[in-house]
Design a protein around this motif. Structure first.
Motif, PDB file in Angstrom:
ATOM      1  N   UNK A   1      45.612  59.421  31.311  1.00 42.47           N
ATOM      2  CA  UNK A   1      44.381  59.889  30.850  1.00 42.47           C
ATOM      3  C   UNK A   1      43.514  58.964  31.684  1.00 42.47           C
ATOM      4  N   UNK A   2      41.927  59.504  31.500  1.00 41.10           N
ATOM      5  CA  UNK A   2      40.868  58.950  32.300  1.00 41.10           C
ATOM      6  C   UNK A   2      39.947  58.850  31.342  1.00 41.10           C
ATOM      7  N   UNK A   3      38.934  57.851  31.545  1.00 38.71           N
ATOM      8  CA  UNK A   3      37.739  57.806  30.611  1.00 38.71           C
ATOM      9  C   UNK A   3      36.455  57.695  31.674  1.00 38.71           C
ATOM     10  N   UNK A   4      35.894  58.927  31.566  1.00 43.29           N
ATOM     11  CA  UNK A   4      34.819  59.196  32.486  1.00 43.29           C
ATOM     12  C   UNK A   4      33.450  58.179  32.320  1.00 43.29           C
ATOM     13  N   UNK A   5      33.468  57.712  30.982  1.00 43.46           N
ATOM     14  CA  UNK A   5      32.440  56.688  30.761  1.00 43.46           C
ATOM     15  C   UNK A   5      32.525  55.422  31.572  1.00 43.46           C
ATOM     16  N   UNK A   6      33.737  54.998  31.643  1.00 42.10           N
ATOM     17  CA  UNK A   6      34.016  53.519  32.148  1.00 42.10           C
ATOM     18  C   UNK A   6      34.625  53.934  33.629  1.00 42.10           C
ATOM     19  N   UNK A   7      34.969  55.025  34.196  1.00 38.80           N
ATOM     20  CA  UNK A   7      35.544  55.432  35.167  1.00 38.80           C
ATOM     21  C   UNK A   7      36.682  54.570  35.538  1.00 38.80           C
TER      22      UNK A   7
ATOM     23  N   UNK B   1      23.090  46.003  25.132  1.00 36.81           N
ATOM     24  CA  UNK B   1      23.909  47.079  25.476  1.00 36.81           C
ATOM     25  C   UNK B   1      24.416  46.885  26.718  1.00 36.81           C
ATOM     26  N   UNK B   2      23.635  46.530  27.633  1.00 31.82           N
ATOM     27  CA  UNK B   2      24.254  46.328  28.943  1.00 31.82           C
ATOM     28  C   UNK B   2      25.353  45.309  29.158  1.00 31.82           C
ATOM     29  N   UNK B   3      25.078  44.082  28.429  1.00 34.95           N
ATOM     30  CA  UNK B   3      26.236  43.031  28.527  1.00 34.95           C
ATOM     31  C   UNK B   3      27.312  43.516  27.745  1.00 34.95           C
ATOM     32  N   UNK B   4      27.057  44.041  26.564  1.00 38.53           N
ATOM     33  CA  UNK B   4      28.450  44.716  25.908  1.00 38.53           C
ATOM     34  C   UNK B   4      29.295  45.654  26.903  1.00 38.53           C
ATOM     35  N   UNK B   5      28.591  46.430  27.631  1.00 40.98           N
ATOM     36  CA  UNK B   5      29.324  47.119  28.648  1.00 40.98           C
ATOM     37  C   UNK B   5      30.120  46.492  29.564  1.00 40.98           C
ATOM     38  N   UNK B   6      29.572  45.427  29.823  1.00 37.91           N
ATOM     39  CA  UNK B   6      30.191  44.495  31.053  1.00 37.91           C
ATOM     40  C   UNK B   6      31.493  44.078  30.550  1.00 37.91           C
ATOM     41  N   UNK B   7      31.284  43.439  29.182  1.00 37.36           N
ATOM     42  CA  UNK B   7      32.354  42.714  28.721  1.00 37.36           C
ATOM     43  C   UNK B   7      33.505  43.752  28.344  1.00 37.36           C
ATOM     44  N   UNK B   8      33.154  44.999  27.802  1.00 37.72           N
ATOM     45  CA  UNK B   8      34.205  45.754  27.454  1.00 37.72           C
ATOM     46  C   UNK B   8      34.967  46.401  28.851  1.00 37.72           C
ATOM     47  N   UNK B   9      34.231  46.391  29.690  1.00 39.82           N
ATOM     48  CA  UNK B   9      34.926  46.699  31.084  1.00 39.82           C
ATOM     49  C   UNK B   9      35.787  45.918  31.476  1.00 39.82           C
ATOM     50  N   UNK B  10      35.539  44.521  31.273  1.00 39.36           N
ATOM     51  CA  UNK B  10      36.455  43.402  31.608  1.00 39.36           C
ATOM     52  C   UNK B  10      37.608  42.972  30.745  1.00 39.36           C
ATOM     53  N   UNK B  11      37.212  43.449  29.440  1.00 36.81           N
ATOM     54  CA  UNK B  11      38.155  43.019  28.442  1.00 36.81           C
ATOM     55  C   UNK B  11      39.437  43.962  28.398  1.00 36.81           C
TER      56      UNK B  11
END
Length: 821
Positions: free
Chosen positions: A359-365, A282-292
């Motif tokens: 807009x703004x995504x709080x989860x990803x800031x 889950x941690x790795x996916x969050x990092x990849x999503x942020x980058x992608x």
């Protein structure tokens, strides 16, 4: 040489004593003589001693001589054994050969009879050449046939099968012919049935399909024979709706990477479960999503930035109206607002001017900007605006890329937004919801598709995904490190997830690995009838084989030899053999993990007591100028030495050079229409699907006419360069250059781990791809029978110095007509 006497004794031995009476008499007499002074005692002892010595020496000499003579004669009959053996115990060597040392039982009389039958039953143009007869009559355990484009290899291979079956009595279930694609398999089966019927040899279509296989259809029955896997399905055939038991005859394309809905459902379900079970994943996916999904930065000196920075203030003045217009389009499409994104018209300063977010995504800031969906009308404008909305949007995006210092997610289309919505809503079964671009790939694809593509490449090279990932390294901060760590976790979980299905599911790569050289114990579980079809193996297009397949073939041949004669008891087909046909100049699937190495180093890859090597240099398709042009383009790529084709077919007497010109779709269309109207077959080859659409707009009249004809009478084909292999046409039109426009850090690493490429080359895969673009052009040119036209675009400024096949064109050669400026 004199014999040496033994040394004299130190003490003299007294003589043997007299009987006691004589001894007593001698002693009394001696004492009397001494008293009368009639004897000299010392002299007596001296004489006695001298005599004893002399007698003793003479006795020793005489005894030595006699003993030496007797002992020497006896010694001549005795072996002198000296122990010169090593102290270690003996250890037998390992016989790891793939084949027995045997020969196909082809007598001169049998060869003569077969040649006579071929001469009587096949037309003159189908009679084998001397080189083809060498291939047909090869009697060694292994045979390597180098067959260039249009070399007539298929007919020779059919005759080889006929020889084994009809003239040697080999059972069909001891043979397998392997082709790579659906089209080549159908074509070969048709030729096989036709030739067998001319000999009146019984062969049903079912038997022919059983004999002529793809590697994938041959491996499935082996897996199904294992305990617990009798109903196993291949992941690649999910969703194909095949009837029960028909998967073994499935004609899957090993080079088709598209994922269907049934496959994607399994990928997403596994993703959902792993995301819940593994905090690290889950941690790795969050990092990849942020980058992608974050907008990629541009350097301020980039040409696009320099061109648009001058209109920054003007763009800012109309930005709020642009936001309103785009939001209206998204709202009408049902794509806005998005759950998980808080609508917010916050502003940001861009190069001294203020622009707006959506807009703004709080989860990803992170801040969100909506884009102009490509499906909307490209001419749509705001009221009173000079530029269309898409052009205004592009200017804003460029300025944000160069000057915005906040994290920005730029949603370019509605579909991308829907995936993100599902992901933010926690709907993990919908998948990750974002695309990812691995460095070296041409485009971003959905994350799980990227997982499948990378894992497939690694496994095709014969490597385990987790082991390969462990052997990689990436620079600090490189998000590909996150990608491959996540892939390692995901791929192991996916294999377990698929096996848990009812019936169980397995990828083809996993099947091949189960019976590869790393798992010989699995092959020992197979009954003879399942392994026997691999005994006499004939493989077409062998240059496209992968290391994974090579491992399986070698393991199978080794197991057949291990079982020995008992496996072939009571049968005509004995032992095992391997015949491979290919052309290293036509190896064009390296991007999927294939390699011409095993064909170019055939004798090393398949060690045999004896190997037959055949070079088929006659080309029965094209005229000499086409052959020479194609070979000139590919000549700088490493290849098997001694290759030079010569035209032998109906077009051999023609000499029309390959025409190379700057890309012009309208001119190309005119040439296509001209050749089609002359009654000739036409083939248009393209590199990108967009090119097909572009040229189709110019030749719609021809397309309409041709599509109305029965399938067998159609004369127009539009294909990619890769899919054209094995086909031909009177006139071939090549649209676009063959280029290698990227570099792949991860594939370079995996290539080295697999032992491919030259030693010391840190970019072994990239080097192989630069060679492959030349081979791709060779394949395209050699599809032509009489005419070949190559329309090449001018390289852009960012493509300067990149390898391109058209750089090999030499207008001074008679076989090229270079019309470029």
């Amino acid at each position: 040489m004199s014999e040496k006497l033994p040394p004299q004794p130190q003490d003299l031995t007294p003589p043997a004593q007299l009987p006691w009476l004589r001894r007593l008499t001698a002693r009394l007499l001696g004492r009397g003589l001494n008293r009368l002074r009639a004897q000299h005692r010392d002299s007596w002892f001296l004489g006695h001693a001298t005599g004893q010595r002399t007698g003793h020496a003479e006795g020793l000499r005489e005894g030595f001589d006699e003993g030496h003579a007797v002992g020497y004669e006896a010694g001549r009959q005795v072996l002198v054994i000296r122990d010169t053996r090593a102290e270690e115990h003996g250890v037998p060597g390992l016989d790891d050969a793939l084949f027995d040392d045997w020969r196909l039982p082809l007598t001169a009389e049998l060869k003569k009879r077969f040649k006579a039958d071929v001469a009587a039953r096949l037309p003159a143009h189908a009679q084998p050449s001397a080189a083809q007869w060498k291939m047909i009559f090869s009697d060694t355990p292994s045979t390597c046939v180098i067959a260039g484009a249009g070399a007539g290899k298929s007919t020779s291979l059919v005759l080889r099968i006929l020889l084994l079956r009809q003239y040697l009595g080999y059972e069909l279930d001891a043979m397998t012919v392997v082709t790579f694609t659906r089209e080549s398999r159908k074509d070969f089966i048709s030729r096989l049935l036709q030739v067998f019927s001319q000999w009146q040899v019984p062969l049903s279509p079912v038997q022919a399909r059983e004999l002529v296989r793809t590697f994938h259809s041959r491996i499935l029955p082996l897996v199904r024979s294992l305990p617990g896997f009798s109903q196993v399905r291949a992941f690649e055939t999910l969703g194909s709706e095949l009837p029960t038991g028909a998967e073994a005859d499935a004609e899957s394309n090993p080079f088709d990477l598209r994922i269907n809905d049934a496959q994607r459902q399994q990928l997403n379900l596994c993703y959902r479960d792993l995301l819940r079970a593994s905090p690290r994943f889950a941690e790795l996916i969050a990092g990849l999503r942020r980058e992608a999904i974050q907008l990629k930065a541009l350097e301020k000196d980039h040409p696009d930035v320099q061109k648009r920075v001058a209109v920054t203030q003007l763009s800012a003045s109309r930005d709020e109206e642009l936001c309103d217009t785009i939001e209206d389009l998204w709202f009408r499409a049902g794509a806005w607002p998005i759950k998980g994104i808080e609508p917010s018209r916050e502003t940001v300063e861009i190069n001294g001017s203020r622009f707006h977010f959506h807009g703004h995504i709080a989860e990803l800031d992170a801040w969100v900007v909506l884009g102009f969906d490509p499906g909307e009308n490209q001419n749509y404008k705001r009221p009173g605006a000079k530029l269309p909305v898409w052009a205004e949007w592009v200017i804003k995006r460029t300025l944000f890329q160069a000057f915005c210092d906040k994290p920005v997610i730029w949603l370019g289309n509605y579909a991308e937004a829907r995936r993100l919505t599902a992901s933010l809503a926690g709907d993990a079964v919908a998948g990750p919801g974002f695309d990812y671009k691995v460095k070296g790939e041409l485009a971003a694809v959905p994350l799980l598709d990227a997982f499948v593509g990378a894992a497939g490449f690694i496994e095709n090279l014969g490597l385990d995904v987790s082991v390969a990932v462990k052997g990689m390294s990436f620079p600090q901060g490189d998000t590909d490190a996150l990608f491959f760590e996540a892939l390692s976790l995901y791929w192991k979980a996916l294999e377990e997830h698929l096996l848990d299905q009812s019936p169980p599911v397995m990828t083809y790569n996993r099947m091949f690995a189960l019976f590869g050289e790393n798992n010989p114990e699995n092959l020992r579980l197979l009954p003879d009838p399942l392994l026997r079809p691999m005994a006499h193996l004939m493989i077409d297009e062998f240059q496209d084989v992968s290391p994974q397949i090579v491992s399986w073939i070698r393991a199978s041949l080794r197991e057949i030899r291990r079982r020995g004669p008992d496996m072939h008891a009571g049968r005509a087909a004995q032992h095992s053999s391997l015949l491979c046909v290919g052309d290293d100049w036509q190896s064009i699937y390296g991007w999927r993990g294939s390699s011409p190495k095993y064909f170019m180093e055939f004798a090393k890859a398949f060690v045999s007591p004896s190997t037959t090597r055949v070079m088929l240099t006659d080309n029965y398709r094209s005229h000499q100028y086409i052959i020479d042009a194609a070979e000139h383009v590919v000549r700088s790529a490493p290849s098997i030495a001694g290759k030079k084709a010569r035209a032998m077919g109906p077009a051999a007497g023609e000499c029309c050079p390959v025409q190379v010109q700057e890309r012009d779709e309208a001119a190309l269309a005119e040439q296509v229409i001209e050749h089609y109207n002359r009654g000739e077959s036409v083939m248009i080859l393209f590199r990108k699907s967009a090119d097909k659409l572009l040229i189709s707009n110019h030749i719609q009249s021809v397309i309409n006419v041709d599509s109305s004809l029965p399938h067998g009478q159609r004369r127009l084909k539009q294909l990619t360069y890769h899919s054209a292999k094995g086909l031909q046409a009177d006139a071939v039109f090549m649209l676009g250059d063959c280029q290698y426009v990227t570099r792949s850090p991860y594939k370079n690493q995996v290539y080295r781990l697999a032992g491919l490429g030259k030693s010391g080359d840190p970019e072994a895969f990239d080097t192989a791809q630069k060679e492959e673009i030349l081979r791709l052009a060779y394949v395209a040119i050699t599809r032509a029978v009489r005419y070949c036209y190559w329309h090449v675009e001018k390289p852009g400024a960012d493509q300067a110095g990149q390898p391109r096949a058209s750089l090999q064109v030499d207008g001074k050669k008679v076989f090229f007509e270079d019309l470029r400026g």
